[in-house]
Every structure is written in structure tokens, then in C-alpha cells.
Design a protein around this motif. Structure first.
Motif, mmCIF file in Angstrom:
data_model
loop_
_atom_site.group_PDB
_atom_site.id
_atom_site.type_symbol
_atom_site.label_atom_id
_atom_site.label_comp_id
_atom_site.label_asym_id
_atom_site.label_seq_id
_atom_site.Cartn_x
_atom_site.Cartn_y
_atom_site.Cartn_z
ATOM 1 N N GLU A 1 -13.252 -3.186 -10.685
ATOM 2 C CA GLU A 1 -13.556 -2.863 -12.086
ATOM 3 C C GLU A 1 -14.904 -3.438 -12.497
ATOM 4 O O GLU A 1 -15.676 -2.789 -13.222
ATOM 5 N N GLN B 1 -5.362 8.590 -5.093
ATOM 6 C CA GLN B 1 -5.867 7.340 -5.642
ATOM 7 C C GLN B 1 -5.629 6.233 -4.614
ATOM 8 O O GLN B 1 -4.490 6.001 -4.183
ATOM 9 N N TRP B 2 -6.717 5.538 -4.251
ATOM 10 C CA TRP B 2 -6.594 4.555 -3.181
ATOM 11 C C TRP B 2 -5.699 3.389 -3.578
ATOM 12 O O TRP B 2 -5.099 2.721 -2.731
ATOM 13 N N THR B 3 -5.555 3.159 -4.893
ATOM 14 C CA THR B 3 -4.720 2.040 -5.343
ATOM 15 C C THR B 3 -3.247 2.249 -5.012
ATOM 16 O O THR B 3 -2.455 1.303 -5.080
ATOM 17 N N GLU B 4 -2.857 3.474 -4.639
ATOM 18 C CA GLU B 4 -1.465 3.717 -4.266
ATOM 19 C C GLU B 4 -1.094 3.022 -2.958
ATOM 20 O O GLU B 4 0.089 2.887 -2.644
ATOM 21 N N LEU C 1 -8.757 -6.041 -7.228
ATOM 22 C CA LEU C 1 -8.844 -4.937 -8.188
ATOM 23 C C LEU C 1 -9.787 -5.279 -9.340
ATOM 24 O O LEU C 1 -10.499 -4.405 -9.850
ATOM 25 N N VAL D 1 -2.137 -0.073 -2.338
ATOM 26 C CA VAL D 1 -2.196 -1.505 -2.614
ATOM 27 C C VAL D 1 -0.799 -2.017 -2.950
ATOM 28 O O VAL D 1 -0.092 -1.436 -3.784
ATOM 29 N N GLN E 1 -10.746 5.841 -9.382
ATOM 30 C CA GLN E 1 -10.075 5.404 -8.156
ATOM 31 C C GLN E 1 -9.647 6.559 -7.249
ATOM 32 O O GLN E 1 -8.901 6.349 -6.280
ATOM 33 N N LEU F 1 -7.456 -7.503 0.680
ATOM 34 C CA LEU F 1 -6.369 -6.740 0.082
ATOM 35 C C LEU F 1 -5.232 -6.617 1.080
ATOM 36 O O LEU F 1 -5.449 -6.542 2.287
ATOM 37 N N ASN G 1 -3.914 -9.353 -4.523
ATOM 38 C CA ASN G 1 -4.567 -8.062 -4.730
ATOM 39 C C ASN G 1 -5.179 -7.934 -6.121
ATOM 40 O O ASN G 1 -6.096 -7.146 -6.330
ATOM 41 N N LYS G 2 -4.649 -8.702 -7.089
ATOM 42 C CA LYS G 2 -5.175 -8.614 -8.458
ATOM 43 C C LYS G 2 -6.656 -8.999 -8.497
ATOM 44 O O LYS G 2 -7.451 -8.386 -9.216
#
Length: 711
Positions: free
Chosen positions: A193, A174-177, A189, A179, A151, A207, A185-186
Motif C-alpha cells: 500500500e 487478485q494476488w492477495t488471495e 501488505l 496470502v 491487486q 510473505l 503478512n500484515k
């Protein structure tokens, strides 16, 4: 012997040689050079004439300077430039020269000239492709990115400032920071994966992100995994801001390799190859270039002819043998490309060319040149990959993507355009964009497309006619770009049909509300007018009823104008005040001759400003008509409304008898109380003058609140 072989190979490779006798000035051109210049084979120009074949200007001056240095200083040279042939055709050439001196004085200059037009065109095409993709990126309204399987962001486009709140160098994390913890959003993600795990693209998803400035936005994500050797190594994707459904465009990241620098001489080898009637073969001459190309020596190849054949990869071996066999049987020029694997494990692409000649014993002989075209092949593959990647990204963009020429035909579209109109990309290239728009919308669309070409950007809401014959409402935008000498508009479109249909339904409902309010106020006004008619002319209660009727008219007139207009929150102030003044005069039946001068700009004012302004002016007009001119046979009332950028200015005056300023400040009557209350409601600043007249000048700020806001 070697010189003869090389000369023959040069002929096969379209390489000409030349020689200049400095003392006599005589210049020799080989047949290949004459062919290159499209001149007769017996053509032998002098030096000045030869130089004049080069492009006029700096290029021609450069050639003269190089030849002068070669003659005066003995400097060798290599140059690449354009020439204009005898037939007016443009060609790129590479010229190599060397001076020969005797006794410290230059006697001769000789060298070669090779046609490199094909290579130069390939380079220009690559540059054009790169520029086209770069222009698409720079004009895109979509953010593109790349992240690894952990990520970690590897690349973010400049649009990160709009999407993430900061420039790329500040958000490489990390791009998830970005989110949020929103439940939706789950799902997104999980799709990331799954893409990493399977190496297969997943459907687009939404998102919720939090920018660095704390602002929350919604984006639509389109991603695709990059797979190498069966394993996902990274994810590429794009974000489209769906918070406001505005601009959408595409970006494509490019990975390109540079062409290998062309050596001073041929980057390859020449050889003589003979195939005998019994199908045996031999190399009778092999140049030194075989060392760099095949990593073997000339002697090894002459001794063991199979060495070169053994380096050809299996999937190309039969094809190359067949091409040689056909060239021998038909005595046609041999021209073939294939891949080899050298002893060190290097893989190279080879381009071989040669002309067969049948010998007396029935053997066939080729004087052949082999060139390393690995760089050119990689370039072709790279451009092909880039075009494929660009097309995949464009097709993954939600909505329409298009690139329009100046004649309004399509240069490029995505699959969504083709699907909407059921037309292939080839059919769209000859289709005028206006023909796909509803006829009533074409004039406006043509004007805005022209604006994009002239001013660089335009947007509109329009109606497209799909293959199903139905009307589809779209929000469209476009940016003008130049590619070489050609101009285009690149744009995108989003389907807003559902939004437009909802707005139309709301419009009908709001029109009905204004109509009913106007009717109800008219009923009330009518009842009061009946009461007024029953009162004697000198009854003290008439004044209160007349004022009440006019106040109701002031409000009802706003709703009447809104009902008649296409806007349900903006009122034409000039029309409204003109009708209001007429109503006041007619209702009060002024005894004298009163001249009302209205100087009102064409102003569209919000309903929340119009109603209090109308009621205020109604009170002022009523006061002037009833009280200002009691001792006069005629009077004059002036009203001026001016619109400024941020506020309105109103000037009201009459030439009546005036009154004590304290009466206004202390609001001694209901009418003046209402005036001051309405000034406060407008948050107006005002000044008054009551000496032998009445004048009030007030200003108030513009409001953006719509018809649904609080007054």
C-alpha cells in the motif's frame, strides 16, 4: 533543376544510382555505389560481376531471379541484402529497381542502392538484447509478476507452477488471495500500500502463501512501483522461494516497440538551404517529403523559411542553430539530431546531414537530407529502459547474481557481488571467478562450472573469500545458455555461513556421543569378559556370556565406525561385517577350521538398518560356529550382501549338519528368538533351508531415516 538537387542530396545521403542497358548489357554505377562497394570511382562492372558482390548462395540467386523478372516481365523490385565489398567488408544495402519498356520490350532497368548497415546493426543489437533477457527469464528460478493498484494480477511468469501450484492462466486473479492469515503478512501488505501511495520502492519483505494445492510456502518479495505522470499505475515484483533456499534467478519483463517499416524510398526530405553573410537564410528547394515529415508544403517552406525552425522544440533549438553556425564557419560536414513538434502535435526525432559549400558572395549553401529517426530513437530509449530495468531487478535480488564466460571471467554481476569483493563491475569483467574461491575449493568449483557448460546445470556449496579476507560459505547454482556463438553460465548464490557453522557444531557433538556410547559398551563388554575368564571352560554359563559379549560388540562396532567416519548416520557394511565376523571367531575360539567367505558390495547403510543387521548376523555366526560343525574338523560359512535400487538382499549359509526347520519357526532358543525378532524389526521377507545345512535368504527395504530416527 529538381533532378540536380535530388542527385546532390543522394550524394549527401550515401545513396547511389545505377542503370542497365538491356540491349548492350552495359551497366552504369554512380560514384556513390562505387564508394559503397569500396571500388575505384571509375569502376564499371557488368551485370554478372555486380551480382557477384551479393552474398553467395540463396541471396545471390534471389538477386539474379529479381533482375530476370524485371527484364522479362517489367516487374519493379525492392530488396534488402548483404554485399561483400572489394575490401572484404560486409554491408547491408537496400536496392530499388524499375524496368523501362518500349514497344512491349524492356530496354533499361534503373534504380538506387542505399547503405542500411547502421539500421541493420541496430536491429540485430535489439534482437540480441531481447534474446538475452528472454534467456534470463527462461532460466530463472524466481517468479516475476505485475499487478495493478487494485491487486489484480496482470502478468505472472511460468514459475507460477512452482510458486503458486498452477500455471499462469489459472491464477490470474487478485494476488492477495494466495496470502494466508499469518500475522507477519500484515507488514508486507502495508508495504505494498505504501509503494502504491508514494510511488517509491519499499524494502523487501516476507510473505506466507498458500498454493492452489494447499501447500504453504514462504517467499521473499521485492517490488517496485511504476509511476507515470506522477501517479503509481502498477507494481512489478519478484518472489524468491525461501522455504528451502534453493534456486534464485531473475526475470525481467520487456516492453519493446517494433521499428517502423522502412519505405521504398527515403523516409524524409531533401532541401537546399542557404545562409547569407547578414545571417538571413532561405530554402531554394524543398522536396515533397516535407509534407509527411513536417506537415507543410514545399511552397510554404520556401515562402516562410521560419516554418521548419519553429517546429524545433525549445530545448534543442539553440543547439541546432549553433551546429549550423559552426558548420558554416569551419565548412565541415553538418550532422545533427533534434526533436520537432508538428502542427498536429506529433513529436518526431529528425536526423539532418549535409555538406556546406561557400558561394562567391560569401553565402554558405547546404544540400541537405532530413530523415525521420523517431523509431530508431524510441528503440534506443526502449533498450536503455530495458537495460536499466534489468539491472535494477538484478540488484534487488537477495544474494549474488553472476554471468560467467567460458574463460571464467564475469560478463555481468549484481551489486551484491561487487560489494562482497569490493570490486567494480569493470574490474570483475577481467577477474577469473576461481580467484575469488578458497584455494582448497577451486578444483571442485572448476569441475562443476564445467559441468554447467556441458550438461546445462550444476550446483555446489563452496567458500568465497570476501574483501575482508574472511571465508563466506555460499550455496551456488548455475545454468548454461548460448547467446549467439558465445556460451555463458548464469547463476545465483546464497550465503549459508550461519547454517554451515551450526552444522559443524552439531558434528562435534554427535561425534562425542558416538565416542561415549562406544566406550560405555566397551566397559560393559570388558566386565562380561572378566566374568567369562573366571568360569571353567566347560561351565554351562560360558555360552550365554559369550553370546552377550558378541551382541554388545555388534552394537559397539557400529558406534566405533561412525566415530571414525565423516558421516554419523551411514556405515560401511563391508568393513563392519568383516570386523564383526573376526570378533565372533576370536571370542568363541572355534575348535575346528572354519572358512568364512564374505562377498559384500561396497554399501553405505543407515545406522537404523546396520545395528539390527549386525546383531542378526552375529546370532547366525554364533550358531554356526558353536553348533553347525560339531561332527566336522572343518566348515565353511558364506555371506553375500547385494544392494539393489530400493532394497538389500542378504544370503547366509553354512555347510553344517543342519537342524529341524520347526526349531527355527518355533524359536526354541534365545538365539533363534532374537534372529526372528530382528527380521521383524527390519521388516524382512525371508526363506530358509535346513536340510544338511543352514541357509537363509532375506530382503528388506532401504530406509531414509537418519541417525536420529527410531530403530
Amino acid at each position: 533543376m529538381i533532378n540536380k538537387h535530388i542527385k546532390k542530396a543522394y550524394q549527401m545521403a550515401d545513396i547511389g544510382h545505377w542503370e542497365l542497358d538491356v540491349e548492350s548489357g552495359e551497366l552504369y554505377w554512380s560514384d556513390e555505389i562505387n564508394r559503397l562497394h569500396e571500388a575505384p570511382l571509375d569502376y564499371q562492372p557488368d551485370l554478372d560481376v555486380a551480382i557477384n558482390f551479393f552474398e553467395e548462395g540463396e541471396e545471390r540467386k534471389k538477386v539474379r531471379d529479381i533482375m530476370t523478372k524485371a527484364i522479362e516481365k517489367g516487374d519493379p523490385f525492392t530488396l534488402e541484402s548483404k554485399i561483400i565489398t572489394c575490401k572484404g567488408n560486409v554491408r547491408w544495402v537496400r536496392a530499388i529497381g524499375k524496368a523501362i519498356s518500349e514497344g512491349g520490350e524492356c530496354k533499361r532497368v534503373f534504380g538506387t542502392i542505399q547503405d542500411i548497415t547502421t539500421q541493420c546493426k541496430a536491429e540485430l543489437e535489439a534482437q540480441r538484447a531481447r534474446q538475452e533477457m528472454q534467456d534470463v527469464i527462461e532460466h530463472s528460478t524466481i517468479m516475476f509478476y505485475r499487478h495493478d493498484t487494485d491487486q489484480n494480477l496482470l502478468y505472472i511468469s511460468p514459475q507460477s507452477k512452482q510458486f503458486l501450484g498452477s500455471p499462469p492462466e489459472e491464477v490470474m486473479q487478485q494476488w492477495t488471495e494466495f496470502v494466508t492469515d499469518h500475522p507477519k503478512n500484515k507488514e508486507g501488505l502495508k508495504r505494498v500500500e505504501e509503494a502504491i501511495k508514494t510511488g517509491e520502492p519499499q524494502p523487501s519483505y516476507e510473505l506466507q502463501l498458500e498454493r492452489t494445492d494447499g501447500k504453504i510456502i514462504w517467499v521473499q518479495v521485492n517490488e517496485s512501483p511504476v509511476v507515470e505522470d506522477g501517479e503509481t499505475v502498477e507494481i512489478v515484483g519478484s518472489l524468491t522461494d525461501i522455504t528451502s533456499l534453493k534456486e534464485q534467478q531473475q526475470q525481467v519483463e520487456e516492453k519493446e516497440a517494433q521499428l517502423r517499416n522502412i519505405a521504398n524510398n527515403i523516409d524524409g526530405m531533401v532541401h537546399r538551404y542557404i545562409m547569407h553573410p547578414d545571417d538571413s537564410y532561405e530554402f531554394t528547394f524543398v522536396s515533397e517529403g516535407v509534407r509527411g515529415l513536417h506537415e507543410v508544403t514545399p511552397e510554404q517552406v520556401i515562402e516562410t523559411p521560419d516554418l521548419l525552425w519553429e517546429q524545433i522544440v525549445d530545448e534543442h533549438l539553440d543547439e541546432v542553430r549553433q551546429s549550423v553556425q559552426e558548420s558554416a564557419e569551419e565548412l565541415k560536414r553538418w550532422d545533427q539530431k533534434w526533436k520537432i513538434k508538428t502542427p498536429s502535435g506529433q513529436e518526431k526525432w529528425i536526423h539532418g546531414r549535409g555538406t556546406p559549400k561557400q558561394l562567391e558572395d560569401g553565402s554558405v549553401q547546404w544540400d541537405t537530407i532530413l530523415l525521420d529517426v523517431t523509431s530508431q530513437k524510441k528503440l534506443e530509449q526502449n533498450v536503455s529502459r530495458q537495460v536499466s530495468l534489468l539491472n535494477n531487478i538484478l540488484d534487488s535480488i537477495p544474494g549474488l547474481f553472476y554471468m560467467i564466460r567460458e574463460d571464467l571471467t564475469f560478463a555481468r554481476t549484481n551489486k551484491n557481488v561487487e560489494s562482497l569483493f569490493n570490486l567494480t563491475s569493470e574490474q570483475l569483467r577481467s577477474t577469473n571467478a576461481l580467484s575469488l574461491i578458497a584455494p582448497r575449493e577451486r578444483t571442485k568449483a572448476k569441475q562443476l562450472i564445467g559441468k554447467a557448460f556441458v550438461e546445462g546445470y550444476a550446483e555446489l556449496e563452496t567458500i568465497l573469500i570476501g574483501d575482508d579476507g574472511q571465508e563466506h560459505h555460499y550455496y551456488m547454482n548455475g545454468s548454461g545458455i548460448e547467446l549467439g556463438k558465445d556460451r555463458y553460465v548464469i547463476g545465483s548464490g546464497i550465503n549459508i555461513t550461519e547454517r554451515v557453522e551450526a552444522e559443524e557444531e552439531n558434528t562435534v557433538l554427535l561425534r562425542e556421543v558416538h565416542h561415549r556410547v562406544k566406550n560405555n559398551l566397551a566397559i560393559i563388554s570388558g566386565i562380561l569378559s572378566l566374568e567369562l575368564d573366571e568360569l571353567p571352560a566347560n561351565d554351562s554359563d560360558r555360552s550365554a556370556l559369550e553370546r552377550s559379549v558378541n551382541r554388545i560388540h555388534a552394537i559397539a562396532k557400529v558406534h566405533e565406525l561412525l566415530y571414525r567416519s565423516t558421516s554419523f548416520s551411514q556405515v560401511n557394511v563391508k568393513e563392519y561385517i568383516s570386523e564383526l565376523a573376526t570378533t565372533v571367531i576370536n571370542t568363541l575360539k572355534a575348535a575346528g577350521d572354519i572358512d568364512i567367505q564374505l562377498d559384500i558390495e561396497e554399501v553405505e547403510m543407515n545406522i537404523n538398518e546396520t545395528i539390527p543387521l549386525g546383531m542378526l548376523l552375529n546370532e547366525l555366526l554364533t550358531n554356526s560356529v558353536k553348533y553347525a560343525f560339531r561332527d566336522k574338523q572343518e566348515g565353511r560359512i558364506e555371506l553375500n550382501i547385494i544392494q539393489h535400487q530400493q532394497y538389500y538382499k542378504v544370503v547366509y549359509r553354512d555347510n553344517g549338519r543342519g537342524f529341524d526347520r520347526a526349531e527355527f519357526e518355533q524359536s526354541t532358543t534365545l538365539g533363534l528368538t532374537i534372529v526372528k525378532m530382528l527380521l521383524q524389526q527390519l521388516k524382512a521377507d525371508y526363506e530358509i533351508d535346513t536340510d544338511d545345512k543352514f541357509e537363509i535368504v532375506f530382503t528388506f527395504d532401504k530406509r531414509e531415516t537418519g541417525s536420529h530416527g527410531n530403530m
